[in-house]
Design an enzyme around this catalytic site. Structure first.
Site, PDB file in Angstrom:
ATOM      1  N   HIS A  96      44.402  45.038  26.022  1.00 47.32           N
ATOM      2  CA  HIS A  96      45.215  45.495  27.148  1.00 47.32           C
ATOM      3  C   HIS A  96      45.928  46.802  26.789  1.00 47.32           C
ATOM      4  O   HIS A  96      45.844  47.796  27.496  1.00 47.32           O
ATOM      5  CB  HIS A  96      46.230  44.418  27.546  1.00 47.32           C
ATOM      6  N   HIS A 147      44.697  38.064  38.754  1.00 50.60           N
ATOM      7  CA  HIS A 147      43.973  37.847  37.494  1.00 50.60           C
ATOM      8  C   HIS A 147      43.492  36.401  37.408  1.00 50.60           C
ATOM      9  O   HIS A 147      43.856  35.652  36.505  1.00 50.60           O
ATOM     10  CB  HIS A 147      44.859  38.235  36.306  1.00 50.60           C
ATOM     11  N   HIS A 186      37.519  38.328  36.856  1.00 48.73           N
ATOM     12  CA  HIS A 186      38.376  39.353  37.461  1.00 48.73           C
ATOM     13  C   HIS A 186      38.381  40.660  36.683  1.00 48.73           C
ATOM     14  O   HIS A 186      37.952  40.726  35.539  1.00 48.73           O
ATOM     15  CB  HIS A 186      39.799  38.827  37.651  1.00 48.73           C
ATOM     16  N   ASP A 241      40.572  43.956  35.344  1.00 43.22           N
ATOM     17  CA  ASP A 241      41.893  44.444  34.934  1.00 43.22           C
ATOM     18  C   ASP A 241      41.923  45.954  35.153  1.00 43.22           C
ATOM     19  O   ASP A 241      41.158  46.704  34.531  1.00 43.22           O
ATOM     20  CB  ASP A 241      42.149  44.196  33.440  1.00 43.22           C
ATOM     21  N   HIS A 290      47.614  47.562  35.059  1.00 39.25           N
ATOM     22  CA  HIS A 290      48.010  46.190  34.710  1.00 39.25           C
ATOM     23  C   HIS A 290      48.961  46.211  33.518  1.00 39.25           C
ATOM     24  O   HIS A 290      49.857  45.384  33.420  1.00 39.25           O
ATOM     25  CB  HIS A 290      46.761  45.375  34.387  1.00 39.25           C
TER      26      HIS A 290
HETATM   27  C1  23J Z   1      49.332  38.983  31.573  1.00 42.16           C
HETATM   28  C2  23J Z   1      49.896  38.908  30.332  1.00 42.16           C
HETATM   29  C3  23J Z   1      49.104  38.752  29.221  1.00 42.16           C
HETATM   30  C4  23J Z   1      47.735  38.692  29.383  1.00 42.16           C
HETATM   31  C5  23J Z   1      47.140  38.783  30.641  1.00 42.16           C
HETATM   32  C6  23J Z   1      47.957  38.910  31.717  1.00 42.16           C
HETATM   33  C7  23J Z   1      45.662  38.730  30.808  1.00 42.16           C
HETATM   34  O1  23J Z   1      44.921  38.384  29.932  1.00 42.16           O
HETATM   35  C8  23J Z   1      45.024  39.225  32.052  1.00 42.16           C
HETATM   36  O2  23J Z   1      44.449  38.455  32.821  1.00 42.16           O
HETATM   37  O3  23J Z   1      45.042  40.425  32.264  1.00 42.16           O
HETATM   38  S1  23J Z   1      46.739  38.507  27.942  1.00 42.16           S
HETATM   39 MN    MN Z   2      43.494  40.193  33.764  1.00 49.26          MN
END
Ligand code: 23J
Ligand code: MN
Length: 261
Positions: free
Chosen positions: A210, A71, A75, A77, A81
């Site tokens: 997400h 990420h 990128h 998702d 994820h």
């Molecule tokens: C991991 C945890 C929280 C978030 C994210 C990744 C991302 O924004 C991502 O790049 O998928 S908010």
């Molecule tokens: Mn991401």
């Protein structure tokens, strides 16, 4: 459909009647990476080291080793994820139906609002006002939020971290719910470092872009640029993540096909 459709498309691209626009940020060690609260494991910055450069290590060739999180930079998702999308068999970078990597895009221009308010949230009201002007978001389309955030070339201003978390624009939970439930989108794309607003950790549900998008087997795109060069409707995106086995996402070269009037 006429059998020469693809031939005509290729000719139109060659003649630049259809232009190819790069929606991708350049990857470099200073590429901003999302910063999570300290109790969570971080994603490393992009790194690059030379293997050889037409020298004694390789007299006729130049190449590099690179390392980066899935990420990082512009990128993709993938649905797996997020925990809400973990069971989709076609939800990983290597199992997504490639047909979905070529899809139309609509662009909702929030540049003015984001310039006035760093925490601007797109709501269903904004989406409905956009649809009144441009028509209903087509089935299977990417919905891209233009914020002009990619014009913040200073990584610190791009991440815009504050005491209470990042101040970056994004969608409200209701906006994401609307796109998932009322419009069958392909995914949601933004210019900021992540698909959720900087304050999305405090929304209900937390990180709705997400939680809800991936929970519905939809995709995300983050750190896009050049959205100001796209029309509100009519562009076609080509988004081809690396085929990482069970990958949760991937840096990606996003290009858009655009037909001029
Ligand atoms: C991991 C945890 C929280 C978030 C994210 C990744 C991302 O924004 C991502 O790049 O998928 S908010
Ligand atoms: Mn991401």
């Amino acid at each position: 459909m006429a059998k020469d459709t693809l031939e005509k498309l290729a000719k139109a691209i060659a003649k630049k009647k259809i232009r190819v626009i790069d929606l991708t940020q350049t990857l470099r060690p200073s590429t901003p990476v999302i910063q999570l609260p300290p109790q969570f494991a971080p994603s490393s910055p992009f790194s690059i080291s030379e293997i050889s450069h037409y020298d004694e290590k390789g007299p006729a060739w130049y190449w590099n080793d690179i390392a980066l999180g899935e990420h990082t930079g512009t990128h993709f998702d993938a649905p797996i994820h997020w925990v809400t999308g973990k069971d989709y068999k076609d939800g990983a970078t290597d199992t997504v139906d490639v047909q979905r990597f070529v899809a139309p895009a609509v662009v909702i221009n929030c540049a003015k609002e984001a310039a006035k308010d760093e925490k601007f949230l797109l709501t269903p009201k904004h989406i409905l006002a956009w649809e009144k002007k441009h028509g209903q978001i087509p089935d299977g389309a990417w919905v891209l939020m233009r914020s002009d955030w990619s014009k913040r070339t200073d990584p610190a201003l791009f991440l815009n971290a504050k005491e209470d978390g990042p101040h970056t624009p994004g969608p409200s939970a209701d906006a994401v719910r609307f796109l998932v439930e009322e419009r069958n989108v392909n995914g949601w794309g933004v210019e900021a470092v992540g698909t959720d607003a900087g304050q999305g950790f405090a929304f209900e549900p937390a990180f709705p872009a997400h939680t809800l998008m991936h929970g519905a087997n939809k995709f995300g795109l983050a750190s896009l640029c050049n959205l100001d060069k796209l029309p509100p409707t009519g562009a076609v995106l080509i988004v081809t993540p690396l085929k990482i086995e069970r990958g949760s996402g991937s840096p990606v070269r996003v290009i858009a096909l655009v037909q001029d009037e």
